[in-house]
Design a protein around this motif. Structure first.
Motif, PDB file in Angstrom:
ATOM      1  N   ASP A  27     -26.900  69.530  22.409  1.00  0.00           N
ATOM      2  CA  ASP A  27     -27.816  69.696  21.280  1.00  0.00           C
ATOM      3  C   ASP A  27     -27.063  69.616  19.958  1.00  0.00           C
ATOM      4  O   ASP A  27     -27.583  69.103  18.962  1.00  0.00           O
ATOM      5  CB  ASP A  27     -28.567  71.025  21.384  1.00  0.00           C
ATOM      6  N   LEU A  28     -25.833  70.135  19.956  1.00  0.00           N
ATOM      7  CA  LEU A  28     -25.026  70.076  18.746  1.00  0.00           C
ATOM      8  C   LEU A  28     -24.770  68.632  18.333  1.00  0.00           C
ATOM      9  O   LEU A  28     -24.970  68.247  17.174  1.00  0.00           O
ATOM     10  CB  LEU A  28     -23.698  70.789  18.969  1.00  0.00           C
ATOM     11  N   GLN A  58     -32.371  92.692  22.214  1.00  0.00           N
ATOM     12  CA  GLN A  58     -30.962  92.314  22.221  1.00  0.00           C
ATOM     13  C   GLN A  58     -30.928  90.794  22.297  1.00  0.00           C
ATOM     14  O   GLN A  58     -31.597  90.201  23.157  1.00  0.00           O
ATOM     15  CB  GLN A  58     -30.255  92.908  23.439  1.00  0.00           C
ATOM     16  N   VAL A  59     -30.150  90.182  21.439  1.00  0.00           N
ATOM     17  CA  VAL A  59     -30.215  88.725  21.328  1.00  0.00           C
ATOM     18  C   VAL A  59     -28.862  88.076  21.603  1.00  0.00           C
ATOM     19  O   VAL A  59     -27.832  88.506  21.065  1.00  0.00           O
ATOM     20  CB  VAL A  59     -30.707  88.299  19.924  1.00  0.00           C
ATOM     21  N   ILE A  60     -28.887  87.056  22.432  1.00  0.00           N
ATOM     22  CA  ILE A  60     -27.771  86.123  22.563  1.00  0.00           C
ATOM     23  C   ILE A  60     -28.161  84.910  21.738  1.00  0.00           C
ATOM     24  O   ILE A  60     -29.127  84.203  22.076  1.00  0.00           O
ATOM     25  CB  ILE A  60     -27.521  85.734  24.020  1.00  0.00           C
ATOM     26  N   ALA A  61     -27.480  84.695  20.629  1.00  0.00           N
ATOM     27  CA  ALA A  61     -27.824  83.602  19.732  1.00  0.00           C
ATOM     28  C   ALA A  61     -27.149  82.326  20.199  1.00  0.00           C
ATOM     29  O   ALA A  61     -25.928  82.280  20.336  1.00  0.00           O
ATOM     30  CB  ALA A  61     -27.403  83.938  18.304  1.00  0.00           C
ATOM     31  N   LEU A  62     -27.933  81.302  20.449  1.00  0.00           N
ATOM     32  CA  LEU A  62     -27.419  80.025  20.920  1.00  0.00           C
ATOM     33  C   LEU A  62     -27.192  79.107  19.723  1.00  0.00           C
ATOM     34  O   LEU A  62     -28.138  78.590  19.126  1.00  0.00           O
ATOM     35  CB  LEU A  62     -28.397  79.407  21.915  1.00  0.00           C
ATOM     36  N   CYS A  63     -25.931  78.940  19.358  1.00  0.00           N
ATOM     37  CA  CYS A  63     -25.558  78.108  18.215  1.00  0.00           C
ATOM     38  C   CYS A  63     -25.335  76.694  18.725  1.00  0.00           C
ATOM     39  O   CYS A  63     -24.267  76.379  19.264  1.00  0.00           O
ATOM     40  CB  CYS A  63     -24.292  78.656  17.550  1.00  0.00           C
ATOM     41  N   GLU A  64     -26.324  75.845  18.560  1.00  0.00           N
ATOM     42  CA  GLU A  64     -26.278  74.510  19.146  1.00  0.00           C
ATOM     43  C   GLU A  64     -26.708  73.422  18.164  1.00  0.00           C
ATOM     44  O   GLU A  64     -27.104  72.327  18.576  1.00  0.00           O
ATOM     45  CB  GLU A  64     -27.135  74.461  20.407  1.00  0.00           C
ATOM     46  N   THR A  65     -26.635  73.741  16.877  1.00  0.00           N
ATOM     47  CA  THR A  65     -26.856  72.757  15.827  1.00  0.00           C
ATOM     48  C   THR A  65     -25.748  72.925  14.803  1.00  0.00           C
ATOM     49  O   THR A  65     -25.034  73.941  14.800  1.00  0.00           O
ATOM     50  CB  THR A  65     -28.215  72.938  15.135  1.00  0.00           C
ATOM     51  N   ALA A  66     -25.619  71.939  13.912  1.00  0.00           N
ATOM     52  CA  ALA A  66     -24.597  72.043  12.873  1.00  0.00           C
ATOM     53  C   ALA A  66     -24.801  73.308  12.052  1.00  0.00           C
ATOM     54  O   ALA A  66     -23.847  74.041  11.768  1.00  0.00           O
ATOM     55  CB  ALA A  66     -24.639  70.797  11.980  1.00  0.00           C
ATOM     56  N   ALA A  67     -26.039  73.605  11.676  1.00  0.00           N
ATOM     57  CA  ALA A  67     -26.311  74.804  10.884  1.00  0.00           C
ATOM     58  C   ALA A  67     -25.971  76.066  11.653  1.00  0.00           C
ATOM     59  O   ALA A  67     -25.445  77.036  11.088  1.00  0.00           O
ATOM     60  CB  ALA A  67     -27.779  74.826  10.455  1.00  0.00           C
ATOM     61  N   GLY A  68     -26.260  76.084  12.943  1.00  0.00           N
ATOM     62  CA  GLY A  68     -25.962  77.260  13.745  1.00  0.00           C
ATOM     63  C   GLY A  68     -24.481  77.545  13.831  1.00  0.00           C
ATOM     64  O   GLY A  68     -24.050  78.696  13.749  1.00  0.00           O
ATOM     65  N   VAL A  69     -23.676  76.490  14.000  1.00  0.00           N
ATOM     66  CA  VAL A  69     -22.226  76.673  14.087  1.00  0.00           C
ATOM     67  C   VAL A  69     -21.665  77.125  12.737  1.00  0.00           C
ATOM     68  O   VAL A  69     -20.850  78.054  12.672  1.00  0.00           O
ATOM     69  CB  VAL A  69     -21.549  75.369  14.562  1.00  0.00           C
TER      70      VAL A  69
END
Length: 288
Positions: free
Chosen positions: A153-154, A121-132
Motif C-alpha cells: 500500500d505504501l 487500543q489501536v495498532i496504527a497501520l502506517c501504509e501510506t507516505a503520510a502515515g510513515v
C-alpha cells in the motif's frame, strides 16, 4: 509482546500477544476459530481482504460469531477501514456490539484520526507516505499500543510498482519506511509489527526476513497464511544456547555489581545486558 499503554483509555483491557499475528478475512467466519487456534493473535480483516460488496456481510459474520460465543478478546484484533470512510463508521458501530477492543486502523495518516478511536487500543497501520512521515505523532497518541507498516500500500501511495527488487529484497524507500515506523514506535514506548511476506510458498525468505525483524527490534510479524505462523515463531524463539548464554551473562552482571565488566573476554556494558534481557524475554524467562 504488545501490551496496553498505561495512559490509554483502554488500558484496563488485557491484551498481549506473541510474535505471530494472522490475518483472516472477516467474511470467512468458518476460518475464525482455526486462525485463532494457530496464531498468537488473529486479525479479523474488514478492509483489504474483503471485497467492497461483501463488507456488510463481513460485519454480520463477526456479530454472529460473537453471539455464538466469540473469540478470546485478548487475542483478537479487528482491522477497520480508514477513518473518514462510510465503512469506518459502520465498522465502529459493529465493534460497539462486541467485546473486541483492540483494533488495527488501516491507512493511519495523522494523530487526529486516532482520537476517533479513543475507546479502543489501536495498532496504527502506517501504509501510506503520510502515515510513515507522521508515524512519530501517531505513536505518541495515548490509545496507540503499536505501529505496523505496510509495504505494498505504501508503494501504491507513492505511485510505485513494487516494494521489492527482483532479488526479493526491499527497495530503498521500503527499507527507509520500515525503519522509520520501527523507530517511531520504540521512541514512544510502543510495540512495532513487521509487514506481511506476500510470497507464501517462499518460507525460506520469510524465515530470513523474520530473523531480521526480531534482530532489529520488531515485537511481532504479521502473517497472511497459517503455514507462515510456525516459521515466524521459530525465528522469534531463541536457541537454547542463546538462552543459556544470556542467563549466565545476567548472573555475572549481578555478581559484578559494576557498570562495565569483562565476561569471557568481552567487555560488557548496558546495551549488551539489554540484548541478553531481550533474549530471555522472548524465551518467556523474564517478565516485562
Amino acid at each position: 509482546m504488545l501490551s496496553p499503554d498505561s495512559t490509554s483509555p483502554a488500558a484496563a483491557l488485557p491484551f498481549t500477544m506473541g510474535p505471530a499475528l494472522l490475518f483472516c478475512p472477516a467474511d470467512r467466519p468458518e476460518r475464525f476459530g482455526k486462525a485463532a487456534d494457530r496464531a498468537d493473535a488473529v486479525i479479523l480483516d474488514l478492509e483489504d481482504a474483503v471485497a467492497p460488496g461483501d463488507k456488510s456481510a463481513a460485519r454480520q459474520a463477526i456479530f454472529e460469531q460473537v453471539r455464538d460465543g466469540g473469540l478470546e478478546p485478548g487475542r483478537t484484533i479487528v482491522r477497520v477501514n480508514p477513518v473518514g470512510t462510510p465503512e469506518f463508521a459502520q465498522d465502529i458501530e459493529l465493534l460497539a456490539k462486541t467485546p473486541y477492543r483492540t483494533v488495527m486502523l488501516a491507512k493511519a495518516e495523522g494523530a487526529e484520526q486516532l482520537r476517533a478511536l479513543a475507546e479502543y487500543q489501536v495498532i496504527a497501520l502506517c501504509e501510506t507516505a503520510a502515515g510513515v512521515v507522521n508515524a512519530p505523532a501517531i505513536a505518541a497518541e495515548p490509545n496507540v499500543v503499536g505501529l505496523m507498516w505496510g509495504a505494498e500500500d505504501l508503494l501504491a501511495s507513492l505511485g510505485g510498482l513494487s516494494s521489492r527488487n527482483d532479488d526479493g529484497g526491499y527497495r530503498a524507500v521500503a527499507l527507509h519506511s520500515r525503519s522509520a515506523v520501527l523507530l517511531a514506535a520504540k521512541a514512544a514506548g510502543k510495540e512495532a509489527i513487521d509487514s506481511v511476506y506476500v510470497n507464501i510458498p517462499d518460507l525460506e525468505g520469510l524465515a530470513e526476513e523474520s530473523r531480521d525483524a526480531v534482530a532489529s527490534g520488531f515485537g511481532a510479524k504479521a502473517c497472511i497464511h497459517p503455514k507462515q505462523v510456525a516459521v515466524v515463531r521459530e525465528a522469534y524463539a531463541p536457541a537454547p544456547e542463546a538462552v543459556a548464554h544470556a542467563t549466565e551473562l545476567l548472573a555475572a552482571a549481578s555478581a559484578a555489581g559494576t557498570g562495565v565488566f569483562q565476561f569471557k573476554g568481552q567487555m560488557i556494558d548496558g546495551p549488551i545486558l539489554k540484548h541478553a534481557q531481550s533474549v530471555l524475554l522472548r524465551a518467556g524467562q523474564l517478565a516485562l
